[in-house]
Design an enzyme around this catalytic site. Structure first.
Site, PDB file in Angstrom:
ATOM      1  N   ARG A   1       1.313  -1.153  -0.090  1.00  0.00           N
ATOM      2  CA  ARG A   1       0.037  -0.053  -0.254  1.00  0.00           C
ATOM      3  C   ARG A   1       0.560   1.003  -0.291  1.00  0.00           C
ATOM      4  O   ARG A   1       0.549   2.333  -0.235  1.00  0.00           O
ATOM      5  CB  ARG A   1      -0.824  -0.252   1.134  1.00  0.00           C
ATOM      6  CG  ARG A   1      -2.347   1.055   1.050  1.00  0.00           C
ATOM      7  CD  ARG A   1      -2.680   1.552   2.350  1.00  0.00           C
ATOM      8  NE  ARG A   1      -4.069   0.225   2.202  1.00  0.00           N
ATOM      9  CZ  ARG A   1      -4.159  -1.138   2.667  1.00  0.00           C
ATOM     10  NH1 ARG A   1      -3.784  -1.141   3.846  1.00  0.00           N
ATOM     11  NH2 ARG A   1      -5.243  -1.613   2.569  1.00  0.00           N
ATOM     12  N   ALA A   2       2.165   1.115   0.815  1.00  0.00           N
ATOM     13  CA  ALA A   2       2.647   2.238   1.077  1.00  0.00           C
ATOM     14  C   ALA A   2       3.341   2.760  -1.141  1.00  0.00           C
ATOM     15  O   ALA A   2       3.687   3.947  -0.476  1.00  0.00           O
ATOM     16  CB  ALA A   2       4.075   2.289   1.469  1.00  0.00           C
TER      17      ALA A   2
END
Length: 672
Positions: free
Chosen positions: A275-276
């Site tokens: 997700r980052a």
């Protein structure tokens, strides 16, 4: 209607304003979590943003704000025909901390569902916030199950309500903004990760800036409309820039060079999952569009990292979020365009160029003052004041001793069934959990027990003149489901910091044990408090709070030395519980006394301590004594104290999770 404070009139807080604007340009970034002390314009900036968002076109009469050019085919108010709509300002919907699940996701009319068989659905705040802003002030105080629902809706872009066989789904795409004061407790790491960006804000220490803040606030309070009018031109310019950036966003190119830098940065800071990387890519793209460019530069990647990674990097629970900027710059330089043979020679050149990462602007969240203190400070003047010495030994104050490595502890719980705030420690009657029975609702019905409701209504159908297939249900027939889950508690630590505890190795082990219990309290969402006693008195080192990391910081800086006023420590703890019981009567306490059981100073100190302990036993307060006595000769005073408290005693070694399998049952048996 109240005139909001102009967004462009907010003094300073550059990172906060930038993060909000990037989400306005690209809602796919995933929202903003704003961390900071009280009085730092967090709420003011968020509320001001809504006035800058472009108007939205909606289907007339649709309660779910469907876009007339692409209406939601599953809209509960649909189906809608494509065509012209009406324009209205973007909404900012505020979710109160004390809101119910029904208020958030919507409520079903149970009576109509049972009697008429229709899906009578009343939309909640998620529907109101669709295509606008959903703002949660003090998001760290929101109940976990509400945060789960909120973030699931934010991730999926839809809200699902399924109860008793009735299912409703509607679109729920919004800009999620949360604000919080870290002193009042942290969010769980998995929830932190669901916010796209995070910003740490603090009040400026520059007198000129503080003067300007006060000047503008006073001017706004005197004449809100006039003050807003003076900033209208700047507001219009930012609004136009948002529209232009939105139009440019699809044309922005994220080259392979920038993608390599994003991936390398996320790997270097050991963030979990992907997700980052995705958030950084979207943020860097939004930054380029905001700057009016169609290529993502290294400075965009750097700024994206400062906003998207601080709350995602691996860290201990009591560490403040933040990034090592030197490490970030080294990573970006290493994986930039001129990084030599380590890169793919066949890959296309990225748009960054050799400029390096120096143009990022903005500052990462700074480590707070409570990030742990100096854990390596040695005790002064040797190991004097060890257990077994009389009152005068170790009477001088000694420097704080660092704590030993924390470990996983066995669960300590309060006996019985409570009704406190949701958590993970003790049994409690809650709105969520396994169903254990049914009862008449007190106030609004929140969780219907369908079988019990039908059973209550069935005997009266003939008397009520039932003719059709539907069940004639009245208010008196409705039954609330009784559910059992887990609650959080107030864990009050009473720590002996006297001379008998002052030996460096021993006090380090004691602090390590308390730190381990604090970590357990953090994971179980407890409130914690810290009372210390030494010399001639006891002090409340930390009043009951949800900020477990603040308690850890106070523990690390705790000095030792002096006599052992055990009675004073117990009486101070009893007084803290009395006051807290008035503030939060539903939260049950668990007292953890960390001592070797010795009491010195004054006439008959052991007798006074025994009488003070009797107050806890009389009130039925659950307690555990962590016995810190060491050496070949043991007096057993801590065990005696535990009996007088009506609790149980455990040694430091027995406190470990793999060593005290029967401790919880023992606590419950003695406290019952």
């Amino acid at each position: 209607m109240t005139t909001p404070f102009p967004f462009t009139a907010v003094v300073g807080q550059d990172d906060l304003r930038l993060a909000l604007l990037l989400n306005a340009v690209s809602p796919a970034v995933g929202g903003v979590l704003v961390r900071g002390e009280k009085g730092t314009a967090k709420s003011t900036a968020v509320r001001a943003l809504s006035a800058l968002l472009p108007e939205v076109a909606v289907v007339p009469g649709c309660r779910f704000s469907c876009d007339p050019s692409a209406p939601d085919p599953g809209c509960p108010d649909g189906p809608h025909e494509s065509g012209g709509g009406t324009a209205r300002p973007a909404r900012m919907v505020e979710l109160p901390v004390g809101a119910s699940e029904d208020r958030l996701v919507g409520a079903l009319d149970i009576e109509r569902a049972l009697s008429e068989g229709v899906k009578a659905f009343e939309p909640g705040l998620l529907a109101d916030a669709h295509r606008g802003i959903l703002y949660v002030d003090e998001v760290n105080l929101l109940h976990d199950h509400l945060v789960d629902l909120l973030l699931d809706a934010a991730a999926m872009g839809a809200s699902y309500v399924e109860r008793e066989g009735v299912s409703v789904r509607h679109a729920a795409r919004f800009l999620l903004v949360g604000t919080m004061n870290p002193e009042e407790g942290e969010l769980r790491p998995q929830l932190l990760d669901r916010f796209g960006l995070t910003v740490e804000v603090a009040a400026s220490r520059e007198p000129d800036l503080r003067v300007e803040v006060v000047r503008r606030r006073l001017a706004y309070d005197d004449d809100p409309a006039g003050f807003a009018a003076r900033w209208a031109e700047e507001e219009a310019a930012v609004r136009a820039r948002i529209v232009a950036a939105r139009q440019l966003l699809p044309q922005v190119r994220l080259g392979d060079g920038a993608l390599r830098q994003i991936a390398a940065t996320c790997a270097a800071f050991e963030v979990d999952g992907m997700r980052a990387d995705i958030v950084m890519a979207r943020t860097a793209t939004a930054l380029a569009a905001w700057a009016g460019r169609t290529d993502v530069l290294a400075e965009d990647v750097r700024q994206a990292a400062l906003l998207a990674l601080p709350h995602r990097r691996r860290r201990n629970p009591f560490d403040a979020p933040g990034l090592d900027e030197d490490k970030l710059d080294e990573t970006l330089e290493q994986f930039g365009d001129d990084d030599g043979p380590d890169t793919d020679p066949d890959g296309p050149d990225g748009p960054d160029g050799p400029d390096g990462p120096d143009g990022g602007g903005g500052q990462p969240p700074a480590d707070g003052p409570d990030s742990g203190g100096d854990a390596s400070t040695p005790a002064e003047a040797g190991e004097g004041g060890e257990a077994g010495q009389p009152a005068g030994a170790g009477s001088g104050e000694r420097s704080p001793v660092g704590s030993a490595e924390p470990f996983r502890t066995k669960v300590l719980s309060v006996p019985g069934i409570g009704e406190g705030a949701a958590g993970r420690r003790s049994r409690a009657r809650t709105e969520h959990g396994r169903t254990t029975g049914a009862r008449r609702p007190r106030g609004a019905l929140t969780k219907l027990h369908l079988a019990a409701t039908v059973q209550a209504a069935a005997p009266h159908q003939r008397a009520r003149g039932r003719r059709g297939p539907g069940l004639v249900v009245r208010r008196d027939d409705l039954r609330q489901a009784s559910r059992e889950g887990r609650e959080s508690n107030l864990v009050l630590f009473v720590v002996d910091a006297s001379g008998s505890m002052a030996a460096r190795q021993r006090m380090g082990a004691v602090k390590g044990a308390v730190l381990s219990l604090l970590l357990d309290a953090y994971q179980r969402r407890d409130k914690v408090g810290l009372v210390t006693f030494r010399g001639s008195a006891a002090d409340v080192a930390l009043p009951p709070t949800s900020s477990v990391d603040a308690a850890a910081a106070r523990l690390e800086s705790l000095p030792t030395g002096g006599r052992t006023p055990l009675a004073a420590g117990l009486l101070k703890a009893h007084d803290v519980l009395r006051v807290e019981r008035l503030r939060d009567p539903a939260r049950r306490p668990l007292v953890v006394v960390v001592t070797d059981g010795r009491a010195t100073g004054g006439p008959e100190p052991l007798l006074l301590a025994s009488r003070a302990a009797g107050l806890f036993a009389a009130d039925g307060v659950a307690s555990v004594v962590v016995d810190c006595e060491s050496g070949p000769v043991r007096l057993g005073l801590a065990g005696k104290l535990a009996g007088e408290l009506g609790g149980t005693a455990v040694t430091l070694d027995e406190l470990r999770a793999d060593s005290i399998a029967g401790l919880v049952k023992d606590v419950q048996r003695r406290a019952a």
